[in-house]
Design a protein around this motif. Structure first.
Motif, PDB file in Angstrom:
ATOM      1  N   GLN A 113       0.830  -1.213   0.000  1.00  0.00           N
ATOM      2  CA  GLN A 113       0.000   0.000   0.000  1.00  0.00           C
ATOM      3  C   GLN A 113       0.864   1.263   0.000  1.00  0.00           C
ATOM      4  O   GLN A 113       0.443   2.295  -0.530  1.00  0.00           O
ATOM      5  CB  GLN A 113      -0.920   0.017   1.222  1.00  0.00           C
ATOM      6  CG  GLN A 113      -2.131  -0.873   1.096  1.00  0.00           C
ATOM      7  CD  GLN A 113      -3.101  -0.692   2.249  1.00  0.00           C
ATOM      8  OE1 GLN A 113      -3.714  -1.656   2.673  1.00  0.00           O
ATOM      9  NE2 GLN A 113      -3.267   0.516   2.756  1.00  0.00           N
ATOM     10  N   HIS A 159      -4.780   2.813  -1.837  1.00  0.00           N
ATOM     11  CA  HIS A 159      -4.460   3.476  -0.572  1.00  0.00           C
ATOM     12  C   HIS A 159      -4.627   4.988  -0.702  1.00  0.00           C
ATOM     13  O   HIS A 159      -5.214   5.637   0.184  1.00  0.00           O
ATOM     14  CB  HIS A 159      -3.020   3.135  -0.173  1.00  0.00           C
ATOM     15  CG  HIS A 159      -2.534   3.869   1.034  1.00  0.00           C
ATOM     16  ND1 HIS A 159      -2.820   3.473   2.325  1.00  0.00           N
ATOM     17  CD2 HIS A 159      -1.769   5.006   1.150  1.00  0.00           C
ATOM     18  CE1 HIS A 159      -2.266   4.309   3.184  1.00  0.00           C
ATOM     19  NE2 HIS A 159      -1.619   5.249   2.495  1.00  0.00           N
ATOM     20  N   ASN A 173      -8.270   5.879  -0.771  1.00  0.00           N
ATOM     21  CA  ASN A 173      -8.884   5.764   0.553  1.00  0.00           C
ATOM     22  C   ASN A 173      -8.516   6.946   1.447  1.00  0.00           C
ATOM     23  O   ASN A 173      -9.351   7.458   2.199  1.00  0.00           O
ATOM     24  CB  ASN A 173      -8.456   4.450   1.202  1.00  0.00           C
ATOM     25  CG  ASN A 173      -9.248   4.145   2.455  1.00  0.00           C
ATOM     26  OD1 ASN A 173     -10.472   4.154   2.445  1.00  0.00           O
ATOM     27  ND2 ASN A 173      -8.554   3.872   3.553  1.00  0.00           N
ATOM     28  N   GLU A 174      -7.258   7.379   1.369  1.00  0.00           N
ATOM     29  CA  GLU A 174      -6.827   8.535   2.148  1.00  0.00           C
ATOM     30  C   GLU A 174      -7.514   9.814   1.680  1.00  0.00           C
ATOM     31  O   GLU A 174      -7.717  10.741   2.463  1.00  0.00           O
ATOM     32  CB  GLU A 174      -5.304   8.691   2.033  1.00  0.00           C
ATOM     33  CG  GLU A 174      -4.502   7.582   2.679  1.00  0.00           C
ATOM     34  CD  GLU A 174      -4.688   7.542   4.186  1.00  0.00           C
ATOM     35  OE1 GLU A 174      -4.442   8.572   4.839  1.00  0.00           O
ATOM     36  OE2 GLU A 174      -5.096   6.481   4.712  1.00  0.00           O
ATOM     37  N   TYR A 191     -18.020   6.613  -3.133  1.00  0.00           N
ATOM     38  CA  TYR A 191     -17.016   5.895  -3.915  1.00  0.00           C
ATOM     39  C   TYR A 191     -17.703   4.945  -4.891  1.00  0.00           C
ATOM     40  O   TYR A 191     -18.611   4.192  -4.520  1.00  0.00           O
ATOM     41  CB  TYR A 191     -16.078   5.100  -3.012  1.00  0.00           C
ATOM     42  CG  TYR A 191     -15.129   4.209  -3.792  1.00  0.00           C
ATOM     43  CD1 TYR A 191     -14.027   4.749  -4.446  1.00  0.00           C
ATOM     44  CD2 TYR A 191     -15.367   2.842  -3.894  1.00  0.00           C
ATOM     45  CE1 TYR A 191     -13.167   3.938  -5.174  1.00  0.00           C
ATOM     46  CE2 TYR A 191     -14.497   2.024  -4.615  1.00  0.00           C
ATOM     47  CZ  TYR A 191     -13.408   2.575  -5.259  1.00  0.00           C
ATOM     48  OH  TYR A 191     -12.562   1.790  -5.987  1.00  0.00           O
ATOM     49  N   SER A 237      -9.122  -2.550  -4.881  1.00  0.00           N
ATOM     50  CA  SER A 237      -9.680  -1.466  -4.059  1.00  0.00           C
ATOM     51  C   SER A 237     -10.648  -1.979  -3.014  1.00  0.00           C
ATOM     52  O   SER A 237     -10.799  -1.373  -1.945  1.00  0.00           O
ATOM     53  CB  SER A 237     -10.371  -0.430  -4.949  1.00  0.00           C
ATOM     54  OG  SER A 237     -11.681  -0.823  -5.308  1.00  0.00           O
ATOM     55  N   VAL A 272      -9.222  -2.288   0.365  1.00  0.00           N
ATOM     56  CA  VAL A 272      -8.543  -1.105   0.910  1.00  0.00           C
ATOM     57  C   VAL A 272      -9.493   0.071   1.115  1.00  0.00           C
ATOM     58  O   VAL A 272      -9.492   0.717   2.170  1.00  0.00           O
ATOM     59  CB  VAL A 272      -7.382  -0.673  -0.013  1.00  0.00           C
ATOM     60  CG1 VAL A 272      -6.699   0.584   0.509  1.00  0.00           C
ATOM     61  CG2 VAL A 272      -6.364  -1.808  -0.175  1.00  0.00           C
ATOM     62  N   VAL A 273     -10.281   0.369   0.108  1.00  0.00           N
ATOM     63  CA  VAL A 273     -11.144   1.555   0.151  1.00  0.00           C
ATOM     64  C   VAL A 273     -12.337   1.285   1.060  1.00  0.00           C
ATOM     65  O   VAL A 273     -13.070   0.312   0.863  1.00  0.00           O
ATOM     66  CB  VAL A 273     -11.616   1.942  -1.263  1.00  0.00           C
ATOM     67  CG1 VAL A 273     -12.581   3.119  -1.189  1.00  0.00           C
ATOM     68  CG2 VAL A 273     -10.421   2.282  -2.145  1.00  0.00           C
ATOM     69  N   GLN A 274     -12.529   2.142   2.045  1.00  0.00           N
ATOM     70  CA  GLN A 274     -13.619   1.985   2.999  1.00  0.00           C
ATOM     71  C   GLN A 274     -14.404   3.290   3.116  1.00  0.00           C
ATOM     72  O   GLN A 274     -13.897   4.268   3.663  1.00  0.00           O
ATOM     73  CB  GLN A 274     -13.069   1.581   4.372  1.00  0.00           C
ATOM     74  CG  GLN A 274     -12.340   0.251   4.355  1.00  0.00           C
ATOM     75  CD  GLN A 274     -11.927  -0.191   5.738  1.00  0.00           C
ATOM     76  OE1 GLN A 274     -12.756  -0.246   6.644  1.00  0.00           O
ATOM     77  NE2 GLN A 274     -10.653  -0.489   5.915  1.00  0.00           N
ATOM     78  N   LYS A 315     -16.978   6.030   4.538  1.00  0.00           N
ATOM     79  CA  LYS A 315     -17.099   6.451   5.934  1.00  0.00           C
ATOM     80  C   LYS A 315     -18.533   6.656   6.388  1.00  0.00           C
ATOM     81  O   LYS A 315     -18.769   7.006   7.544  1.00  0.00           O
ATOM     82  CB  LYS A 315     -16.270   7.721   6.135  1.00  0.00           C
ATOM     83  CG  LYS A 315     -14.775   7.501   5.862  1.00  0.00           C
ATOM     84  CD  LYS A 315     -13.986   8.789   5.916  1.00  0.00           C
ATOM     85  CE  LYS A 315     -12.490   8.532   5.772  1.00  0.00           C
ATOM     86  NZ  LYS A 315     -12.118   7.851   4.518  1.00  0.00           N
ATOM     87  N   TRP A 361     -21.028   3.697  -1.065  1.00  0.00           N
ATOM     88  CA  TRP A 361     -20.281   2.736  -1.872  1.00  0.00           C
ATOM     89  C   TRP A 361     -21.192   2.249  -2.997  1.00  0.00           C
ATOM     90  O   TRP A 361     -22.335   1.868  -2.764  1.00  0.00           O
ATOM     91  CB  TRP A 361     -19.840   1.542  -1.032  1.00  0.00           C
ATOM     92  CG  TRP A 361     -19.227   0.409  -1.823  1.00  0.00           C
ATOM     93  CD1 TRP A 361     -19.895  -0.533  -2.572  1.00  0.00           C
ATOM     94  CD2 TRP A 361     -17.836   0.105  -1.961  1.00  0.00           C
ATOM     95  NE1 TRP A 361     -19.004  -1.397  -3.144  1.00  0.00           N
ATOM     96  CE2 TRP A 361     -17.732  -1.039  -2.797  1.00  0.00           C
ATOM     97  CE3 TRP A 361     -16.667   0.675  -1.446  1.00  0.00           C
ATOM     98  CZ2 TRP A 361     -16.510  -1.608  -3.139  1.00  0.00           C
ATOM     99  CZ3 TRP A 361     -15.448   0.103  -1.787  1.00  0.00           C
ATOM    100  CH2 TRP A 361     -15.373  -1.030  -2.613  1.00  0.00           C
TER     101      TRP A 361
END
Length: 578
Positions: free
Chosen positions: A382, A396, A399-400, A408, A419, A422-424, A426, A431
């Motif tokens: 990552q 990564h 996601n940041e 997303y 992804s 990794v991608v979450q 909030k 999503w």
């Protein structure tokens, strides 16, 4: 006849001057009846590509204040209607012409069908008085659409137009949601009938509540199982968001003290960092749990057809569709109904008898240790500074980049598989992915729907270069309608998810047959169509480029060149085929 109906008839059919000896009857066209029925359902936009068979619907939409978003391909219109339903909780609507207009939309309808997304596709058709004569664009649309919809029919008379639109919407919510299709012949649509002869169901009065909790005894049984469980887990699936049951799911997880995993549109139900939120330890959790609760997710390929759940655990399934419960794997308890309503009822029933809920600290610590170990194992990739860029580094950075208001959207094969780990998001409902049909090309239409439905939200989309190519020309539609978003293309000039399996099966020499694309500069494509574009080859430049795209206020594409020889674990395991 209501005053509202009389106000919206066309000028040519208006009530005659009262001084006339024989006042004319107020008339209304089929297209205007469509618009009235859409308005009654709360539809405020249709996604469409024009055709001579359907233009009277546009005229009706103008009178009813319904926006018309015209796209460049009917598949985009259907996907956008699907995406709009996911975003708003209301059914989406796409309107296309006959023949190739309707067949172009089939993929979007099929995707909504597998994703359980409520939408109505209205298709044109030749006039009834030309039936079987070979009229322009005549095809058996209803026969074609029946297997991939919950309801498909032809409107037989102008007076029935609004009634059948309402019927189609009602069928969208029969069990698990899904799409409906209506074919409206041109003479039915263009014809006018007396207002008083038309059936126009009133808003809120032609379908009932779907918030059923099913069998109360099953609710009590699940509450007992939770009270006795030492190591329970819950998987919250797409239907949690479809039913708008996020709040009930959060309360269920916290009050019953159950570790939660999320997939599909339920991602974001609990934010990253929540003590009940788990992401990377799902396999370990399933293998070691004594109670597994599956909510709103079928035992399809994503669940290994249920075979990935250990035989020794107690398995409970909650679903909106009776046919899904217990399909492909035996269960110990099944509950059919609205997932949010059922979870709320179980939480209420559990009150005062969650004996072991407070004794699960060791179980949570066990799962958290697995979660942290998996994260640390992946972290070097990552944070990799390798060039070409590792896809995990791209995921990564995305996601940041996300904020609590960022929706997303993932559109692709291997790059989006990367992804997913990794991608979450909030927040709930932030999503979007194709769903179980695995359709690529949904990205641009989903962006269109999300940004139109929620202009207050930022939309961030990750595309594979192959996926973007399918519907990318409607980037211009986003420019035309001023729908800004931050788009990222993970560009490896390959259909990499297929390439890996091909090389594994046939060898390196035949690994590039039929899956290799040109080195397309998608950043220049974005600029050409009036958007913002940048090219990125160094991983440290990804974040700043996305920030500049955010600040541009335009539809954007950041063209990120990623390593074509890096494959996601799911791709290497070929889990989608097992």
């Amino acid at each position: 006849m209501t005053a509202q109906m009389a106000q919206t008839v066309s000028e040519s059919n208006a009530v005659a001057n009262p001084t006339d000896p024989e006042p004319k009857t107020a008339m209304i066209s089929g297209g205007h009846l469509v618009a009235k029925a859409l308005k009654a359902e709360g539809i405020d936009v249709i996604f469409t590509l024009c055709g001579g068979h359907i233009i009277d619907i546009y005229d009706g939409c103008v009178d009813e204040g319904i926006a018309v978003v015209d796209v460049r391909h009917e598949q985009v219109a259907a996907h956008a209607a699907d995406g709009y339903a996911r975003m708003t909780g209301k059914p989406g609507c796409a309107v296309v012409t006959a023949g190739p207009g309707t067949t172009d939309a089939v993929t979007g309808v099929a995707n909504a069908f597998r994703a359980e997304s409520p939408m109505l596709l209205i298709g044109g058709q030749g006039a009834l008085n030309q039936h079987k004569m070979g009229s322009l664009q005549d095809l058996p649309h209803v026969d074609m659409m029946t297997p991939i919809t919950k309801f498909a029919a032809t409107v037989p008379h102008t007076a029935r137009v609004a009634d059948m639109v309402s019927m189609a919407f009602r069928e969208c919510y029969n069990g698990a949601p899904g799409p409906s299709f209506l074919e409206i012949p041109r003479d039915i649509l263009d014809n006018s009938v007396p207002v008083e002869s038309a059936t126009v169901p009133e808003a809120g009065r032609y379908r009932g509540s779907t918030k059923s909790i099913g069998d109360p005894a099953a609710v009590e049984a699940l509450a007992d199982l939770l009270a006795r469980a030492e190591k329970p887990v819950v998987l919250l699936g797409t239907q949690v968001w479809t039913s708008r049951g996020s709040d009930a799911a959060i309360e269920f997880v916290r009050k019953n003290n159950v570790p939660a995993f999320m997939n599909g549109s339920a991602r974001g139900t609990l934010p990253p960092g929540d003590p009940h939120h788990f992401h990377l330890s799902r396999r370990y959790g399933f293998n070691n749990a004594d109670l597994i609760l599956i909510v709103g997710t079928p035992f399809d390929f994503r669940m290994g057809y249920g075979r990935r759940l250990p035989k020794g655990a107690t398995v409970v399934q909650i679903d909106m569709d009776y046919r899904t419960v217990g399909k492909n794997r035996d269960i110990d308890l099944g509950l059919v109904g609205d997932p949010g309503a059922i979870l709320a009822a179980v939480t209420q029933a559990s009150s005062g008898r969650v004996q072991k809920a407070g004794d699960r600290k060791a179980w949570f610590n066990e799962l958290r240790a697995e979660e942290d170990a998996a994260y640390q194992k992946r972290l070097p990739k990552q944070l990799s500074d390798a060039n070409p860029i590792h896809p995990l580094r791209l995921a990564h950075e995305i996601n940041e980049f996300l904020t609590e208001d960022s929706i997303y959207i993932g559109d692709g094969g291997d790059i989006v598989t990367f992804s997913g780990g990794v991608v979450q998001p909030k927040s709930p409902g932030h999503w979007m992915d194709p769903g179980p049909l695995g359709t690529i090309g949904v990205g641009i239409p989903f962006v269109m729907a999300a940004k139109y439905a929620r202009p207050d939200k930022e939309v961030v989309a990750l595309f594979g270069d192959g996926a973007f190519s399918l519907t990318g020309w409607d980037f211009e539609t986003l420019v035309r309608f001023k729908l800004p978003f931050v788009g990222v293309v993970g560009n490896n000039s390959s259909m990499n998810q297929i390439r890996y399996g091909q090389e594994a099966k046939y060898g390196h020499d035949r690994g590039r047959i039929g899956n290799t694309l040109g080195d397309v500069k998608y950043d220049e494509f974005a600029k050409m169509l009036g958007g913002y574009g940048e090219e990125v080859r160094d991983p440290k430049d990804i974040g700043p480029a996305m920030q500049r795209a955010r600040e541009s206020g335009l539809p954007s594409l950041i063209n990120v060149w990623v390593d074509p020889d890096a494959y996601a674990p799911g791709t290497m395991n070929q889990t989608m085929y097992k």
